[in-house]
Every structure is written in C-alpha cells, then in structure tokens.
Scaffold this motif. Structure first.
Motif, PDB file in Angstrom:
ATOM      1  N   VAL A 196      34.070  13.127  76.261  1.00 50.90           N
ATOM      2  CA  VAL A 196      34.337  12.568  74.935  1.00 50.90           C
ATOM      3  C   VAL A 196      33.708  11.174  74.866  1.00 50.90           C
ATOM      4  O   VAL A 196      33.805  10.392  75.817  1.00 50.90           O
ATOM      5  CB  VAL A 196      35.852  12.475  74.671  1.00 50.90           C
ATOM      6  N   ARG A 197      33.060  10.860  73.748  1.00 50.56           N
ATOM      7  CA  ARG A 197      32.456   9.536  73.552  1.00 50.56           C
ATOM      8  C   ARG A 197      33.331   8.685  72.647  1.00 50.56           C
ATOM      9  O   ARG A 197      33.865   9.162  71.640  1.00 50.56           O
ATOM     10  CB  ARG A 197      31.068   9.663  72.921  1.00 50.56           C
ATOM     11  N   ILE A 198      33.435   7.422  73.027  1.00 48.37           N
ATOM     12  CA  ILE A 198      34.107   6.424  72.191  1.00 48.37           C
ATOM     13  C   ILE A 198      33.078   5.362  71.835  1.00 48.37           C
ATOM     14  O   ILE A 198      32.428   4.785  72.711  1.00 48.37           O
ATOM     15  CB  ILE A 198      35.292   5.775  72.928  1.00 48.37           C
ATOM     16  N   VAL A 199      32.905   5.108  70.546  1.00 47.04           N
ATOM     17  CA  VAL A 199      31.987   4.070  70.086  1.00 47.04           C
ATOM     18  C   VAL A 199      32.827   2.853  69.712  1.00 47.04           C
ATOM     19  O   VAL A 199      33.658   2.912  68.809  1.00 47.04           O
ATOM     20  CB  VAL A 199      31.159   4.552  68.880  1.00 47.04           C
ATOM     21  N   GLU A 200      32.603   1.755  70.441  1.00 46.93           N
ATOM     22  CA  GLU A 200      33.389   0.543  70.238  1.00 46.93           C
ATOM     23  C   GLU A 200      32.527  -0.564  69.637  1.00 46.93           C
ATOM     24  O   GLU A 200      31.474  -0.909  70.163  1.00 46.93           O
ATOM     25  CB  GLU A 200      33.960   0.060  71.569  1.00 46.93           C
ATOM     26  N   ILE A 201      32.988  -1.100  68.499  1.00 43.34           N
ATOM     27  CA  ILE A 201      32.399  -2.315  67.942  1.00 43.34           C
ATOM     28  C   ILE A 201      33.279  -3.444  68.452  1.00 43.34           C
ATOM     29  O   ILE A 201      34.434  -3.578  68.037  1.00 43.34           O
ATOM     30  CB  ILE A 201      32.377  -2.275  66.399  1.00 43.34           C
ATOM     31  N   LYS A 202      32.761  -4.232  69.391  1.00 44.68           N
ATOM     32  CA  LYS A 202      33.547  -5.212  70.127  1.00 44.68           C
ATOM     33  C   LYS A 202      34.367  -6.117  69.209  1.00 44.68           C
ATOM     34  O   LYS A 202      33.850  -6.746  68.294  1.00 44.68           O
ATOM     35  CB  LYS A 202      32.630  -6.086  70.993  1.00 44.68           C
ATOM     36  N   GLY A 203      35.689  -6.112  69.464  1.00 44.38           N
ATOM     37  CA  GLY A 203      36.594  -6.972  68.723  1.00 44.38           C
ATOM     38  C   GLY A 203      36.935  -6.499  67.335  1.00 44.38           C
ATOM     39  O   GLY A 203      37.706  -7.145  66.623  1.00 44.38           O
ATOM     40  N   ILE A 204      36.359  -5.352  66.932  1.00 42.63           N
ATOM     41  CA  ILE A 204      36.603  -4.858  65.565  1.00 42.63           C
ATOM     42  C   ILE A 204      37.301  -3.505  65.577  1.00 42.63           C
ATOM     43  O   ILE A 204      38.329  -3.318  64.929  1.00 42.63           O
ATOM     44  CB  ILE A 204      35.288  -4.783  64.762  1.00 42.63           C
ATOM     45  N   GLY A 211      28.026  10.735  67.252  1.00 52.05           N
ATOM     46  CA  GLY A 211      26.748  10.372  66.646  1.00 52.05           C
ATOM     47  C   GLY A 211      25.966   9.326  67.411  1.00 52.05           C
ATOM     48  O   GLY A 211      26.425   8.770  68.411  1.00 52.05           O
ATOM     49  N   THR A 212      24.763   9.050  66.922  1.00 49.43           N
ATOM     50  CA  THR A 212      23.916   8.016  67.513  1.00 49.43           C
ATOM     51  C   THR A 212      24.151   6.699  66.775  1.00 49.43           C
ATOM     52  O   THR A 212      24.327   6.690  65.552  1.00 49.43           O
ATOM     53  CB  THR A 212      22.430   8.400  67.437  1.00 49.43           C
ATOM     54  N   HIS A 213      24.151   5.587  67.533  1.00 47.69           N
ATOM     55  CA  HIS A 213      24.500   4.292  66.954  1.00 47.69           C
ATOM     56  C   HIS A 213      23.603   3.179  67.470  1.00 47.69           C
ATOM     57  O   HIS A 213      22.975   3.318  68.537  1.00 47.69           O
ATOM     58  CB  HIS A 213      25.962   3.943  67.272  1.00 47.69           C
ATOM     59  N   VAL A 214      23.567   2.081  66.737  1.00 51.24           N
ATOM     60  CA  VAL A 214      22.849   0.899  67.195  1.00 51.24           C
ATOM     61  C   VAL A 214      23.629   0.276  68.345  1.00 51.24           C
ATOM     62  O   VAL A 214      24.830   0.512  68.497  1.00 51.24           O
ATOM     63  CB  VAL A 214      22.661  -0.122  66.050  1.00 51.24           C
ATOM     64  N   SER A 215      22.966  -0.539  69.161  1.00 44.69           N
ATOM     65  CA  SER A 215      23.622  -1.174  70.302  1.00 44.69           C
ATOM     66  C   SER A 215      24.173  -2.547  69.942  1.00 44.69           C
ATOM     67  O   SER A 215      24.914  -3.142  70.730  1.00 44.69           O
ATOM     68  CB  SER A 215      22.637  -1.305  71.468  1.00 44.69           C
ATOM     69  N   ASN A 216      23.817  -3.050  68.758  1.00 43.87           N
ATOM     70  CA  ASN A 216      24.290  -4.352  68.312  1.00 43.87           C
ATOM     71  C   ASN A 216      24.261  -4.363  66.792  1.00 43.87           C
ATOM     72  O   ASN A 216      23.325  -3.853  66.174  1.00 43.87           O
ATOM     73  CB  ASN A 216      23.380  -5.461  68.865  1.00 43.87           C
TER      74      ASN A 216
END
Length: 410
Positions: A196-204, A211-216
């Motif tokens: 399972v993938r977790i996409v974390e936007i740091k602090g948000i 899906g595919t996401h930007v790294s910043n």
C-alpha cells in the motif's frame, strides 16, 4: 504490487521483461475522442514505468520498443499494456513514457491532494471524489454550497504551500500497518493485492493513493481555482487548474482579451461594459426587426389577397421565422394553397404548408420527403424543419399538379 512508475514518478525510460503477451481486442479512443474496437495484444511485464489508470488518474501513454501503448489498465497486481504488435515472452524491452502527459497528471493529482487537505482542514469541506479532466479538473465536495471568501482563502493557502517548497514523500507499507490508521483514505479497491502506498505532503496531510505525484509542491508552479458550482445530491464541484495548465489557460484568456479589444475598440477594463451595452442594443434591434417582420407578413398576405389572380401563394423569405409564416397563413386562411419557407433556400430552413380540405393530407408527405422535412400536421396545416430547401421548386410542381386536379373536381 507497487510499480516502478509509483516508486519513481520522474523516471521516463526503463527496461523490463515480457511475462505474457496475448492477442485480444480492446476499445481505444481515436483522435475524435470516440472509442473504437481495435485488434492488438495484452502485454504484461515484470515491472513498468507506464501508470495504469487508478485513483482518479487516467493511464499513461508511451512506447514499448518504440511501439505505441494505446491503453494501460490494472488487473489486481498486474498492469496490462495494450499494443498493436506481438512481443515474445522473456524478451527484454525498453519502455518510454509520454512525459508531458505524465507530468501534467502528476501536477493535477498532487494539486487535488493539496486542495482537498486545505479545504477539509480549514473549513470541513470533505472530498467525496474528483475528476482529472483533459483541460479542467474538479473536486466534489460533500457540502451543498461554499463561501466565496473561503474558496479565495483556500487558493491563497495552497499557493503559499507551493512557495514554501513543501516536500511530497511516498511511503510503501502493507495492509494492517499502523501507518494506515492516521491517513486519509476512502478504502482500498476490492481487487487490491500487495503493498500500500501513502502519499504524504509534509506537515499538511497523508493520504493512501496509487497515483503518480510530484516530489515537491514547488513543482506544481501554481494553482488556480476557477470557481464552484452545484453538484449532484447536495454536493459542490470545485474546478481548478495546476501547473502548466494555468499558463495555457492564461495564454488563451489573453488571446481572447486581445480579440475583444480589437472588436469592441476599448481597453480590457471596459470589455464587460461594452458587451453589456452591445447586448442591450442587439435586443432593441431584434425587437424592432420582429415588429417589422410582422408588418411585412401582414402586407404580403394583403397583397396576395388583393391580387386574386392565383389561388397558390409560394413565398420564401430568408430572414423569416415560424411566426412570420403563421401570420401569413392566418391572414389568408384556407381559401388558397400556401407553401411558405424561411431560412437558407439552398439548404436548411423551415416550411409551412396550408390549404383547402384534403390538400395537406394529399401533398404533405410527398413534399416532406422531397425537402427532407420534419414536422407535424394539425388540421389543414403542416409545418416544421426542412433540410433540403433547394428542392423547393419541385415541391411547387407537386402543388401545381394537385391544384389542376382540384380545379377539375370543383
């Protein structure tokens, strides 16, 4: 399974091995956006950088050994590539991704996560679904309406996060992991298999996503919220653009602004006023034209009745309408044979057929077929649309023939 495109969304070339290749038929979107049945092959690889559709994100495009991949779908833990050429099992192949399409999808998808997190965290606007459109995307919010000040503030906050260069980190874990207890999720698909993938936007926020996401967040460039409108079942759709789409949209708006400046002959800040004034003038002209057209209809009918030379009145007026023809028909009544047409006399327009008892019943269907007519008959009158007014003269011949028989019977 977590594919290489999910491990490193910025990878544009990759070598993989064919594990399966089966002939099949699939519906593929053509240049006109229509789905067309196409013969080809379903190819499975031991790994792929081509993202199969999922999480609201469309599938990638790219090539396998320079052969275009027309469609990529997910089946359990497998990515199925639809191509027009057969590959041998065990063959090593080189994959290449359509980077412009991929990066656009990365920008829109990460922007959706960011907007969703800010909208929910600040105002309790929870996301129930989203759509990554070809030009404009939207997020479905679980509220019947929103406050414009809140929407403006959401746009301000998401762009502030972009300026702060907030990192976006992907974590790979497994079903049952404690990490999943604190993330936002709508649940796993029924056919989910593996990690399972977790996409974390740091602090948000942290969100379960395939899906595919930007790294910043800085890679989003900027986000523009276009507005909201009422959605289905008490929900609200929030429309947005991110990244390159904002620049493209701004370019189109500027081009339109230049054209309006040229046609309206005023500065951009006066466009709305100029258009409003023009619309009011147009409505006045239309009102005057309608009044004049009614007067012309009465005059045409009066002129025909006073001549009393012919019992057949055939008239075409390009700028006429249904009301124009009905006024003439009402003024003349059933004492004469009427065939009235308006619109393009060499193409599409409208018609009205009227006359003594038996005329419409005898000639109506023949004339309708001849001029490509579509309409209804009511009593001794028939009217509707016509696709072939260039055949008007042949229709008049049918009327003349009927009148000859009618006269001999009288």
């Amino acid at each position: 399974m977590v594919f290489m495109c999910q491990v490193d969304s910025y990878l544009t070339n990759f070598s993989s091995t064919v594990t399966s290749c089966e002939p099949t038929e699939s519906k593929v979107e053509n240049k006109n956006g229509q789905l067309v049945k196409t013969d080809g092959y379903h190819v499975e690889l031991d790994d792929t950088i081509l993202f199969p559709e999922g999480g609201g994100q469309p599938d990638d495009r790219g090539t396998i050994n320079n052969v275009p991949v027309m469609k990529i779908s997910r089946k359990g833990a497998k990515a199925i590539h639809f191509v027009g050429k057969k590959f041998e099992v065990g063959e090593t192949v080189k994959l290449s991704v359509d980077w412009d399409r991929r990066f656009d999808h990365m920008q829109q998808h990460s922007a959706q996560h960011l907007i969703t997190a800010i909208a929910d965290g600040r105002y309790g606007y929870k996301t129930t679904s989203w759509n990554l459109g070809k030009e404009i995307s939207f997020i479905e919010l679980d509220v019947p309406q929103t406050n414009q000040d809140n929407i403006n503030n959401i746009e301000s906050q998401v762009n502030k996060a972009i300026l702060e260069n907030v990192p976006v980190v992907v974590h790979v874990t497994h079903v049952g992991s404690p990490l999943l207890e604190s993330v936002r999720t709508r649940g796993l698909p029924d056919d989910h298999v593996g990690d399972v993938r977790i996409v974390e936007i740091k602090g948000i926020e942290a969100n379960m996503c395939c899906g595919t996401h930007v790294s910043n967040l800085s890679h989003l460039q900027c986000i523009k919220i276009l507005g909201t409108e009422k959605g289905k079942k008490g929900k609200t759709n929030l429309y947005f653009l991110a990244g390159s789409r904002v620049l493209s949209y701004a370019g189109k708006c500027y081009a339109s602004e230049k054209e309006l400046t040229k046609h309206l002959k005023c500065s951009p800040d006066q466009h709305v006023h100029a258009v409003d004034r023009t619309i009011k003038q147009l409505k006045l002209y239309q009102k005057n034209c309608t009044s004049l057209l009614r007067d012309i209809a009465v005059l045409e009918a009066s002129k025909f009745k006073s001549s009393a030379v012919n019992k057949c009145f055939c008239l075409h007026r390009k700028e006429g309408n249904i009301e124009f023809m009905n006024i003439i028909a009402n003024e003349i009544g059933l004492s004469a044979f009427l065939f009235l047409t308006v619109g393009d006399e060499k193409g599409v327009g409208m018609f009205l057929l009227s006359g003594p008892e038996g005329f419409v019943q005898s000639c109506g269907s023949k004339i309708m077929e001849l001029i490509g007519g579509k309409g209804l008959a009511k009593g001794n009158r028939m009217q509707g649309k016509a696709e072939k007014l260039q055949k008007k003269q042949q229709a008049i011949t049918i009327i003349d023939e009927f009148m000859s028989k009618f006269s001999s019977l009288s």
